[in-house]
Design a protein around this motif. Structure first.
Motif, PDB file in Angstrom:
ATOM      1  N   UNK A   2     -47.846  67.963 -10.665  1.00 41.94           N
ATOM      2  CA  UNK A   2     -48.697  66.711 -10.947  1.00 41.94           C
ATOM      3  C   UNK A   2     -48.028  65.679 -10.285  1.00 41.94           C
ATOM      4  N   UNK A   3     -48.625  64.541 -10.415  1.00 46.27           N
ATOM      5  CA  UNK A   3     -47.916  63.277  -9.760  1.00 46.27           C
ATOM      6  C   UNK A   3     -48.099  62.310 -10.711  1.00 46.27           C
ATOM      7  N   UNK A   4     -46.960  61.615 -10.809  1.00 40.06           N
ATOM      8  CA  UNK A   4     -46.766  60.462 -11.939  1.00 40.06           C
ATOM      9  C   UNK A   4     -46.150  59.147 -11.197  1.00 40.06           C
ATOM     10  N   UNK A   5     -46.836  58.295 -11.293  1.00 39.06           N
ATOM     11  CA  UNK A   5     -46.579  56.923 -10.904  1.00 39.06           C
ATOM     12  C   UNK A   5     -45.929  56.228 -11.975  1.00 39.06           C
ATOM     13  N   UNK A   6     -44.782  55.293 -11.149  1.00 41.04           N
ATOM     14  CA  UNK A   6     -44.105  54.459 -12.422  1.00 41.04           C
ATOM     15  C   UNK A   6     -44.018  52.960 -11.514  1.00 41.04           C
ATOM     16  N   UNK A   7     -45.390  52.250 -12.137  1.00 41.34           N
ATOM     17  CA  UNK A   7     -45.540  50.984 -11.454  1.00 41.34           C
ATOM     18  C   UNK A   7     -44.774  49.838 -11.865  1.00 41.34           C
ATOM     19  N   UNK A   8     -44.072  50.067 -12.940  1.00 44.01           N
ATOM     20  CA  UNK A   8     -43.403  48.793 -13.476  1.00 44.01           C
ATOM     21  C   UNK A   8     -41.784  49.345 -13.717  1.00 44.01           C
ATOM     22  N   UNK A   9     -40.985  48.767 -13.857  1.00 43.94           N
ATOM     23  CA  UNK A   9     -39.483  48.907 -14.173  1.00 43.94           C
ATOM     24  C   UNK A   9     -39.308  49.537 -15.464  1.00 43.94           C
ATOM     25  N   UNK A  10     -40.047  49.200 -16.348  1.00 47.29           N
ATOM     26  CA  UNK A  10     -40.036  49.646 -17.765  1.00 47.29           C
ATOM     27  C   UNK A  10     -40.500  51.170 -17.647  1.00 47.29           C
ATOM     28  N   UNK A  11     -41.498  51.313 -16.986  1.00 45.55           N
ATOM     29  CA  UNK A  11     -42.074  52.734 -16.906  1.00 45.55           C
ATOM     30  C   UNK A  11     -41.198  53.645 -16.222  1.00 45.55           C
ATOM     31  N   UNK A  12     -40.561  53.390 -15.186  1.00 40.73           N
ATOM     32  CA  UNK A  12     -39.545  54.258 -14.329  1.00 40.73           C
ATOM     33  C   UNK A  12     -38.347  54.438 -15.161  1.00 40.73           C
ATOM     34  N   UNK A  13     -37.836  53.454 -16.034  1.00 43.82           N
ATOM     35  CA  UNK A  13     -36.780  53.674 -16.998  1.00 43.82           C
ATOM     36  C   UNK A  13     -36.989  54.624 -18.017  1.00 43.82           C
ATOM     37  N   UNK A  14     -38.429  54.498 -18.714  1.00 45.85           N
ATOM     38  CA  UNK A  14     -38.810  55.299 -19.845  1.00 45.85           C
ATOM     39  C   UNK A  14     -38.926  56.832 -19.113  1.00 45.85           C
ATOM     40  N   UNK A  29     -32.328  61.930 -10.751  1.00 48.52           N
ATOM     41  CA  UNK A  29     -31.824  61.502  -9.377  1.00 48.52           C
ATOM     42  C   UNK A  29     -33.060  60.807  -8.498  1.00 48.52           C
ATOM     43  N   UNK A  30     -34.003  61.322  -8.434  1.00 50.04           N
ATOM     44  CA  UNK A  30     -35.434  60.823  -7.921  1.00 50.04           C
ATOM     45  C   UNK A  30     -35.768  59.445  -8.325  1.00 50.04           C
ATOM     46  N   UNK A  31     -35.597  59.461  -9.740  1.00 51.43           N
ATOM     47  CA  UNK A  31     -36.142  58.284 -10.249  1.00 51.43           C
ATOM     48  C   UNK A  31     -35.146  57.025 -10.217  1.00 51.43           C
ATOM     49  N   UNK A  32     -33.708  57.358 -10.039  1.00 53.73           N
ATOM     50  CA  UNK A  32     -32.535  56.418 -10.197  1.00 53.73           C
ATOM     51  C   UNK A  32     -33.015  55.218  -9.240  1.00 53.73           C
ATOM     52  N   UNK A  33     -33.519  55.163  -8.057  1.00 56.23           N
ATOM     53  CA  UNK A  33     -33.829  54.171  -7.036  1.00 56.23           C
ATOM     54  C   UNK A  33     -34.814  53.259  -7.360  1.00 56.23           C
ATOM     55  N   UNK A  34     -35.755  53.754  -8.477  1.00 53.95           N
ATOM     56  CA  UNK A  34     -36.602  52.857  -8.858  1.00 53.95           C
ATOM     57  C   UNK A  34     -36.386  52.083 -10.044  1.00 53.95           C
ATOM     58  N   UNK A  35     -35.068  52.184 -10.505  1.00 55.49           N
ATOM     59  CA  UNK A  35     -34.808  51.632 -11.735  1.00 55.49           C
ATOM     60  C   UNK A  35     -33.766  50.240 -11.181  1.00 55.49           C
ATOM     61  N   UNK A  36     -33.891  49.957 -10.037  1.00 54.90           N
ATOM     62  CA  UNK A  36     -32.856  48.433  -9.571  1.00 54.90           C
ATOM     63  C   UNK A  36     -33.908  47.197  -9.801  1.00 54.90           C
ATOM     64  N   UNK A  37     -33.414  46.191 -10.106  1.00 53.75           N
ATOM     65  CA  UNK A  37     -34.100  45.079 -10.252  1.00 53.75           C
ATOM     66  C   UNK A  37     -33.123  43.920 -10.006  1.00 53.75           C
ATOM     67  N   UNK A  48     -35.064  50.262 -23.668  1.00 53.45           N
ATOM     68  CA  UNK A  48     -34.949  51.646 -22.974  1.00 53.45           C
ATOM     69  C   UNK A  48     -33.696  51.859 -22.325  1.00 53.45           C
ATOM     70  N   UNK A  49     -33.044  50.749 -21.817  1.00 57.21           N
ATOM     71  CA  UNK A  49     -31.949  51.138 -20.880  1.00 57.21           C
ATOM     72  C   UNK A  49     -30.594  51.710 -22.041  1.00 57.21           C
ATOM     73  N   UNK A  50     -30.787  50.681 -23.196  1.00 53.45           N
ATOM     74  CA  UNK A  50     -29.718  50.957 -24.123  1.00 53.45           C
ATOM     75  C   UNK A  50     -29.681  52.385 -24.625  1.00 53.45           C
ATOM     76  N   UNK A  51     -31.107  53.001 -24.794  1.00 48.63           N
ATOM     77  CA  UNK A  51     -31.182  54.594 -25.068  1.00 48.63           C
ATOM     78  C   UNK A  51     -30.562  55.395 -24.065  1.00 48.63           C
ATOM     79  N   UNK A  52     -30.738  54.945 -22.829  1.00 46.48           N
ATOM     80  CA  UNK A  52     -30.118  55.821 -21.672  1.00 46.48           C
ATOM     81  C   UNK A  52     -28.517  55.798 -21.653  1.00 46.48           C
TER      82      UNK A  52
END
Length: 140
Positions: A2-14, A29-37, A48-52
């Motif tokens: 499957x292909x999953x897209x994370x268009x927003x920071x919130x979706x990437x974090x979740x 680890x693949x998603x870690x780079x998508x969580x920068x802002x 979400x980050x608090x839960x992480x």
């Protein structure tokens, strides 16, 4: 597959949170780079980050590697990891033979973490010096 897209920071974090909970550390680890802002975060993103942050009780070898990589990826952003990065690094080194090849930190990543603090336990200081020599860095 499957292909999953994370268009927003919130979706990437979740998605990263869900992958971590499922023990899918390579995906984390693949998603870690998508969580920068560099901007301000929303209330939902902070939640979400608090839960992480609460996932620091996962003591599996790859989980230590994920927390360290997340710390590197998020350093200097509005997200600051609350886990003790040096305690994580000590656990990483203790469990290094058990860490998946895809989750291992490169010598450069290890060195970047070790240079964040001057006062280190002797074993970490020795590791930093070895890595400095390996990488050709001054003042290891």
């Amino acid at each position: 597959r499957e292909f999953v897209s994370t268009p927003t920071l919130g979706s990437a974090l979740y998605l990263l949170l869900l992958r971590f909970l499922a023990g899918q550390y390579e995906e984390v680890l693949r998603l870690a780079g998508s969580c920068m802002t560099d901007g301000t975060t929303t209330e939902a993103e902070a939640l979400i980050f608090g839960q992480l942050q609460k996932l620091d009780d996962d003591r599996t070898p790859d989980a230590h590697a994920c927390r360290l990589r997340l710390s590197l990826a998020l350093h200097g952003t509005s997200f600051e990891c609350k886990w003790d990065i040096f305690a994580e690094l000590a656990q990483y080194f203790d469990k290094e033979p058990l860490i998946s090849a895809s989750c291992r930190l490169s010598p450069r990543e290890q060195y970047r973490i070790l240079t964040r603090r001057d006062a280190l336990p002797p074993v970490l200081l020795a590791r930093r010096r070895c890595l400095a020599d390996l990488l050709g860095e001054e003042g290891g």
